[in-house]
Structure formats: structure tokens, C-alpha cells
Design an enzyme around this catalytic site. Structure first.
Site, short mmCIF file in Angstrom:
data_model
loop_
_atom_site.label_atom_id
_atom_site.label_comp_id
_atom_site.label_asym_id
_atom_site.label_seq_id
_atom_site.Cartn_x
_atom_site.Cartn_y
_atom_site.Cartn_z
N ASP A 1 0.83 -1.33 -0.11
CA ASP A 1 -0.10 -0.05 -0.05
C ASP A 1 1.07 1.12 -0.05
O ASP A 1 2.12 1.27 0.38
CB ASP A 1 -0.85 0.04 1.18
CG ASP A 1 -2.15 0.91 1.12
OD1 ASP A 1 -2.19 1.63 0.11
OD2 ASP A 1 -3.17 0.40 1.68
N TRP A 2 0.35 2.35 -0.28
CA TRP A 2 1.21 3.62 -0.44
C TRP A 2 2.09 3.93 0.54
O TRP A 2 1.16 4.38 1.65
CB TRP A 2 0.38 4.70 -1.34
CG TRP A 2 0.48 4.71 -2.91
CD1 TRP A 2 0.50 5.64 -3.70
CD2 TRP A 2 0.52 3.57 -3.72
NE1 TRP A 2 0.54 5.34 -5.00
CE2 TRP A 2 0.61 3.99 -5.10
CE3 TRP A 2 0.43 2.36 -3.22
CZ2 TRP A 2 0.86 3.13 -6.24
CZ3 TRP A 2 0.42 1.30 -4.59
CH2 TRP A 2 0.62 2.01 -5.95
#
Length: 812
Positions: free
Chosen positions: A222-223
Site C-alpha cells: 500500500d502507498w
């Protein structure tokens, strides 16, 4: 193609660079092996692409919870194919979807972006979606692996759950999708599970996902979720996003040189990236996984179909619906959400459709006599300044000089991923919304701003605010997605223009934009407040003079969105009071609920009909008109149980204690938990009615002797006992014949949809997986002791026929 031979042609630094984002959305190209840049995009309900701007529009489909309400994996596959078509149009190779975390609690802020409280329904709809996207030659990343079921402290929370709970609930949708749809990607979550951060969780990523289930795709973070170079590489993560600064790249090359990460680990990561590139067709010499894409799909038509199919009719007294447009008379359409529809959730789900049909617009097109009153405004933040204002944006350098400027439609700027044409991001230090505003009315004007950084608000020559607005909490995205609003009152005379200016130096911009563009600011306004009571009185008067009242209520960006969990299921603002008063004035009142997840409806028993429309996408109003006038039957069934009151929900805990969130409820969430309590929900999992009635006539169960993964097949005959054609979702639940305190009373084992004309029968064939009769015990899947029965019907609470699987008898 021999990927290992390609890897041998790459030096260490190049290999380490291939697993690190080069910018917010892509991986680097490598010409020496014929590798093009791999592009990713958010996309649960539409493909945004690399630019978050209305200048690059996208089809906006209904929310994932709405798709799950269709109970139709094949429809989900069609949705996936449309999204692949959109991805190809935008040059996107990887869609960062679907989200298959569970509705553990209705307070979960990202509830709208997930499918269901049930792992089987989630897994089957998710498998259809993944298959459809990959049919079109585009990769998916099934997310968020795993137990990212709430938003509070999501970046740091450690979820504590026993292995049985993980296996039977939270891992189950991922397992179904991996085995049925064979996804090309999975996204590792922010959170930790039982002490280990998911981007570093070797037992879950390498052990269960890869070794046990046979997943052969890539795992992307995930970012900003990747924290540690060595642990992430060894723990199974393949790609760290976003770039250009990540714990991979140069840091990973250094770790390999120092002997902290074996080079064969890096080679395996690169091999999975190259396999992905080959599959999506950006590696020279490698045949793509898909050489012929599906036939083109009309995105607008599919958005309208999915929306109508997803709408759940909770009740319909005296068969008020459907309405005959030629005989319905005057419709009073009421509520702020009728005019300004909330078509999608926030955060990763945001896209910009070319056209949005609001409920009010849709009903005006379909019914000849429609009147409208606001009644109640659900918004808790001021709308962007727009009416009677002439505004511009200005990009300023460190000395306050103008870098570029352009017109603004309203007081909102969203530069995410890309700055406007003519703006050199490296020179920009601050952004300003400026112009002239002329009040309509004399009196107190309220101005507001939203923005993180050094802020300055000036109205009519008076500086109202000049200081820093700092985010709170440990998750930067929470601060960005749910920023605080500052308000100021100014007395102004009508008709006299005043200069307005809101200047912001966004956080991190003091030294220029050096990673990626993310600038978001809003200048809001409202005029002298009209009396909220007067608004409701005008709506009530319109309802009294109408033949039918349609009240549209809903949630807002401030009450339901990514980045925060809810504290209440109550509708924001005076919407409940509006419904109560309108229902007293007109017994033919229909309430349309525009929310992505459960809300309290204290007035439900007092109105003629309640229709849930979720976040219905770009065709919201058209689909609503189709359902209200009977062109389309509302086909949805609840994918999650709706409480009457917030405090009734069996699981409410979303706030970690000392960084830990304990899943103490075990396997008892959703309807599994409701069945054990003394409190009835407002509406049970699986509930929903259409415009006809159904009789359940027979059920037979045939055990499977050939497929070890299949328990058997249920054949159910139903008859359309009403006067209109219809669609029925036949649901099958497995239940132990003897009570077992460690297991739910019953759980979903399968489902199928059928259609029939009035008076005709239809046969539903439901495949029941063997896993439905198994429990996780002693480190493996075991057949549960004792007998079981299969119960079929219209919801978990409305079961019509039963088959005793041991005795083979059928009971009505």
C-alpha cells in the site's frame, strides 16, 4: 521467454530499481531488456489513471458494496471487463483493486469500498471482478492483505486475531480469489497482524499466500506502507510504492551488497515483476496473457444496470412501488442529497465521470410533474465558494511572484498527480484562490478554508487567519483525506463586491514539489443562514400538496469516507427530522437512502417504502427513475446486516488500545454475531424484496463424489407467485443439527439467481463448497463433527426449505 536470462543481463542497481516506484504511479522502464514502464491506478469503481482531475474523466460505477448487493459474480465479471477497457484507454496496466476486507463492524470508514460481512460472498464477487479485469489483459491487486478492516490508526495498528479467525473469516476471501481467479497481484496492507507489519509478514505472504495457496503474482505495498528494506524483501514484498524515494531501489542494492539481503531474493522479486510485465504485454518478446480482448462495453449503460440491480427495496407498504409515471401525479422530491447526489466514496475511490445524473434530474426526466425543496442539508462543511464569485488560481514562487494563473469554477483546487499546464512544479511554493465575491444578501457571511500547511485567509482587506494548520495522528493520508475546516463570520452588505483570497503553502512544499504533486485546498462559503426550521416547513408543505413524496437522505464526505472510522450510524444534519415530518404530512412517502454502508433509520416503519441506493455511480438518477417507475426491478439483497441503532451492533471496537486492536469476537461478526444475541437488527443479511412474490417449492441435495473441494449441489425450484416478471436470489445456509457454542448458528454456503415470468417456475442450482462444513483446528482444515442441514430461502432470517444432509429428508 526465459525470465532468468533477462535477469542475468541486469546489474544490481537496475534490478533494485525495478522493484521501486519511479514516481507516484509507475515502475521504471529498462530498454536493454525491452521492458516498458508499468503504470498503476486506483480503481475500485473507475480507473482514475495517473491524473486526478476532471480533465481526464472516467466511468464511475456503483460502490463495491452495491456490486455485492447484486449477488452476481458474472455481473462483477462484466464490471471487471469494463474497467479493463477503461484501463487500456488510459494506458494503465495494473488496477489497484478489489478491496476484499470484511465488514467487521458497520463503523468501518472504508465499509463502502468492501463487499460484505460474509467471506464467501466477498470471495465470489471478488473472483468475478478479478477474472473480468484480467480477461481484458489488465492486472489486479487484491487488497488489503490482510485484516485492514478499519481506518483508525491504520498505518500503525497491530491487529491481534487467532489463527482460526484469520483462516475462516479474513483470509478466506483472498483464498477464494487466488484459487478461482488466479490474480496477478496482491496489495500488502498498512497494518500489522499479530506483531508483524504486513509488508514484512513472511508467514502470511510467503507461507500462506505463495506456498500454501500457490499465488504466483507480485505483492505491492500500500502507498508508503514499506518501512524496512531488509525485512520487507525477506518477508515477501516485491514492489515498494510510491516513488521516487522508497526503502527499495538504492537502499535495497546496498543491502544486497552488504549481504543483508541475498541476491537470489532480489532476483525472485524482479522475476515476479517481469512476469507481470509479460502478462500485461509490456515486455518485448513475451506473449501477453490476453491476445484478444472482450467486445467493447457501453460504460454508461452498464453503470445504470449495475446501479438498478444493486438497489435494495427494504419494504413497500401497500405495493406503492412501482409508480406509473402517467398516473403518479405530483412528486415532491426533497432533501439535499436529491440535488447533489453522493455517487462515490472518498479516497482511493474518487474518479471524475463525464456526466452525473442526480436523483432530481433522473426523476424530472422520467415523471412529468416534479417539484423540489431542499428540506435539510446533510453537509457539515461549507460548499466551495462559487455563486456570484469570479475566481482564479495562482501558483506562486518563494518570493510570492506569480508562476502561472488560470480561472476557477469554484473555490476548490485539487492538483493530485499532475499540475495544470504551464505550471513548473519545482518553482511552486504556494497556491492561492483569489478573486471578487458579491453577496446576494446583506448580513453575516460565513467563509471557511480547508488545507494543510501555512494558511492565510483575507476577506475584504481584513486578514482573518495567518498561521500553520498542522495534521494530527500518525497517518498522513488520514489528515489529507479528512482535514479540519476553519470558519469565520463576516458582515457584508448585498451587492457590494469584496476581494477574497486564500493562500496556502502546503505541507512539504516549502522546498518545492520534489516527489509528486499533491495540492488540495478549498475556500468555502455560505450566505446568511436561512432558518433550518423554515427549510423543513417548505418541504412539508410541498409534500402535503403532492401525490407522492420522495425524500433522499444520505451520508457526506465528512461522515463516511476513507481515512477515518465512523462514531455513529446516525444520518448527519436534520435529515431524520425531515423524514419524520414529511411522513406525517404524506403517507405515500418513499425514502431513498444514499449511503455506502448502514445508517440508522428511526422512521423506517412510518414511511411507505425504503430504498437503499448505496453510492450509485454516475447513473444514480437514471437508475433511480428506472426502479421507481418499474422499468427495472430493484434487484439488490443486503450484503451486510443493518442495525436499528449504532449501539446494537455486536462489534463496535475500531480504536486500538496501546496500538493494538484485538479481534476478541473471533469468528462472530455480522449475522454470525447477531444470531447469538437477543437484539434484532433492522434488516438481516440477504434481505431485499422486488416487485413480485416467490414461493419455494422443493429442494434436493446431491453429494459430490468426484471433486474433493465440493460438498455437493443443491437444486431449488421456486415459483414466481406474483403478477410481474422478477429475479430471485436463492440463498443456501449450512447449519449444525446440534447447537455448538463455538460455531455460528448458520452461515452462507452458496447462492444463485433465477428469473421467471408470473406463474412460472425456475430452478436454481447452488454449488456448496466442502469448506463450508469445515473448521480450522489443530493447524489444518477439519470436517466439523456432527450432522448438518442445508437451509434455503430469501435471507439468513427467511429460510423456506431445509435438507438434512445426513438423512436426506426435506422439510418446509
Amino acid at each position: 521467454m526465459d525470465l532468468d536470462e533477462l535477469i542475468k543481463r541486469l546489474d544490481l542497481d537496475t534490478k533494485a530499481g525495478l522493484v521501486a516506484g519511479q514516481d507516484r504511479w509507475s515502475l521504471p522502464a529498462t530498454a536493454r531488456i525491452g521492458l516498458a514502464s508499468l503504470v498503476m491506478s486506483d480503481g475500485p469503481i473507475g480507473v482514475r489513471g495517473t491524473r486526478q482531475t476532471p480533465d481526464d474523466p472516467s466511468v464511475a460505477l456503483p460502490s463495491p458494496t452495491a456490486l455485492a448487493a447484486c449477488w452476481d459474480p458474472e455481473l462483477a465479471r462484466a464490471v471487471g471487463r469494463l474497467l479493463a477497457q477503461e484501463a487500456r484507454r488510459k494506458g494503465v496496466h495494473v488496477l489497484l483493486a478489489p478491496t476484499v476486507n470484511l465488514h467487521r463492524t458497520p463503523l468501518g470508514g472504508r465499509h463502502f469500498e468492501c463487499y460484505s460481512e460474509d467471506p464467501l460472498l466477498t470471495g465470489l464477487v471478488g473472483a468475478g471482478y478479478v477474472s473480468g479485469v484480467q480477461d481484458g489483459g489488465v492486472a489486479t491487486t487484491v487488497k488489503h492483505f490482510v485484516a485492514n478492516d478499519s481506518e483508525t490508526q491504520r498505518y500503525t495498528v497491530d491487529v491481534q486475531a487467532d489463527e482460526r479467525t484469520l483462516r475462516e473469516l479474513y483470509l478466506a476471501p483472498f483464498e477464494i480469489i487466488v484459487k478461482q481467479a488466479k490474480p496477478w497481484g496482491v496489495m500488502a496492507a498498512y497494518n500489522s497482524v499479530n506483531g508483524a507489519t504486513m509488508t514484512e509478514h513472511g508467514p502470511l505472504q510467503n507461507g500462506i499466500l505463495r506456498d500454501e495457496w500457490g499465488f504466483d503474482g507480485f505483492i505491492v505495498s500500500d502507498w508508503t506502507a514499506t518501512r524496512h528494506t531488509e525485512r520487507a524483501a525477506k518477508g515477501g514484498l516485491d514492489v515498494a510504492m510510491p516513488g521516487p524515494i522508497t526503502p527499495f531501489g538504492p537502499d535495497l542494492a546496498a543491502a544486497v551488497r552488504d549481504g543483508r539481503v541475498p541476491e537470489d531474493v532480489l532476483d525472485a522479486m524482479v522475476r515476479r515483476v517481469l512476469l507481470l510485465a509479460a502478462r500485461v504485454g509490456i515486455l518485448d518478446g513475451a506473449e501477453p496473457a490476453v491476445t484478444t480482448v472482450p467486445e467493447p462495453i457501453d460504460g454508461g449503460a452498464l453503470a445504470r444496470e449495475v446501479a438498478a440491480r444493486s438497489f435494495v427495496l427494504l419494504h413497500n407498504k401497500a405495493d406503492l412501488l412501482p409508480l406509473d409515471a402517467t398516473k403518479a401525479g405530483m412528486l415532491a422530491v426533497l432533501g439535499g442529497a436529491a440535488k447533489d447526489a453522493r455517487i462515490l466514496g472518498g479516497g482511493s475511490a474518487v474518479v471524475f465521470p463525464e456526466e452525473v445524473i442526480s436523483p432530481l434530474d433522473g426523476l424530472r426526466r422520467a415523471f412529468p410533474n416534479v417539484t423540489y425543496e431542499l428540506g435539510a442539508d446533510p453537509r457539515t462543511q461549507l460548499p466551495p465558494l462559487g455563486d456570484n464569485a469570479d475566481l482564479r488560481w495562482r501558483a506562486l514562487d518563494a518570493d510570492g511572484g506569480e508562476v502561472a494563473t488560470g480561472p476557477l469554477e469554484n473555490g476548490q483546487i485539487r492538483w493530485i498527480g499532475e499540475a495544470p499546464a504551464g505550471v513548473d512544479p519545482k518553482r511552486v511554493r504556494s497556491v492561492e484562490i483569489a478573486g471578487r465575491f458579491t453577496p446576494f444578501e446583506t448580513g453575516r457571511q460565513t467563509f471557511s478554508f480547508i488545507g494543510l500547511g501555512q494558511a492565510r485567509l483575507e476577506i475584504g482587506g481584513t486578514v482573518l487567519f495567518e498561521q500553520s494548520t498542522m495534521p494530527s495522528g500518525d497517518d498522513p493520508f488520514t489528515a489529507i483525506l479528512n482535514p479540519r475546516e476553519e470558519r469565520f463570520d463576516v458582515d457584508l452588505p448585498a451587492g457590494q463586491p469584496v476581494e477574497v483570497s486564500f493562500r496556502l503553502t502546503p505541507l512539504g512544499l516549502e522546498r518545492g514539489i520534489n516527489k509528486y504533486v499533491w495540492i488540495a485546498l478549498t475556500l468555502g462559503h455560505s450566505g446568511p443562514e436561512s432558518d433550518p426550521e423554515r427549510r423543513i416547513e417548505k418541504a412539508v408543505a410541498a409534500a402535503k400538496n403532492a401525490d407522492v413524496a420522495v425524500v433522499v437522505v444520505g451520508t457526506t464526505d465528512q461522515s463516511e469516507s476513507e481515512g477515518f472510522d465512523r462514531t455513529t450510524l446516525a444520518l448527519p444534519g436534520p435529515q431524520d427530522e425531515l423524514v419524520r415530518r414529511v411522513a406525517e404530512a404524506n403517507p405515500r412517502t418513499i425514502v431513498v437512502v444514499n449511503a455506502g454502508s448502514p445508517v440508522e433509520m428511526p422512521w423506517a416503519d412510518d414511511v411507505a417504502a425504503v430504498l437503499l441506493t448505496w453510492f450509485p455511480g454516475q447513473a444514480a438518477g437514471a437508475a433511480l427513475a428506472d426502479v421507481l417507475n418499474g422499468t427495472t426491478e430493484p434487484g439488490g439483497r443486503l450484503p451486510t446486516t443493518w442495525p436499528k441503532r449504532t449501539e446494537d451492533a455486536p462489534v463496535l471496537n475500531v480504536t486500538p488500545t496501546d496500538g493494538t486492536l484485538r479481534y476478541e469476537e473471533g469468528v462472530f461478526i455480522g449475522y454470525r454475531a447477531w444470531q447469538r444475541g437477543d437484539t434484532e437488527p433492522a434488516y438481516w443479511f440477504g434481505h431485499g424484496i422486488g416487485y413480485t412474490d416467490w414461493a419455494y417449492e422443493s429442494v434436493e441435495f446431491a453429494p459430490s463424489d468426484e471433486d474433493p473441494d465440493i460438498l455437493g449441489t443443491a437444486t431449488v425450484v421456486v415459483r414466481n407467485a406474483g403478477k410481474r416478471p422478477g429475479r430471485e436470489v436463492v440463498q443456501a445456509y449450512l447449519a449444525p443439527t446440534e447447537p455448538d457454542s463455538e460455531r455460528p448458528h448458520r452461515w452462507l454456503a452458496g447462492f444463485a439467481s433465477v428469473t421467471a415470468e408470473p406463474g412460472r417456475t425456475a430452478t436454481a442450482v447452488i454449488t456448496v463448497p466442502r469448506r463450508s462444513r469445515q473448521v480450522w483446528r489443530d493447524g489444518g482444515w477439519r470436517d466439523a463433527a456432527g450432522g448438518h442441514r442445508l437451509e434455503v430461502g430469501r435471507s439468513v432470517a427467511d429460510r423456506r426449505l431445509t435438507v438434512d444432509l445426513s438423512a436426506g429428508t426435506v422439510a418446509g
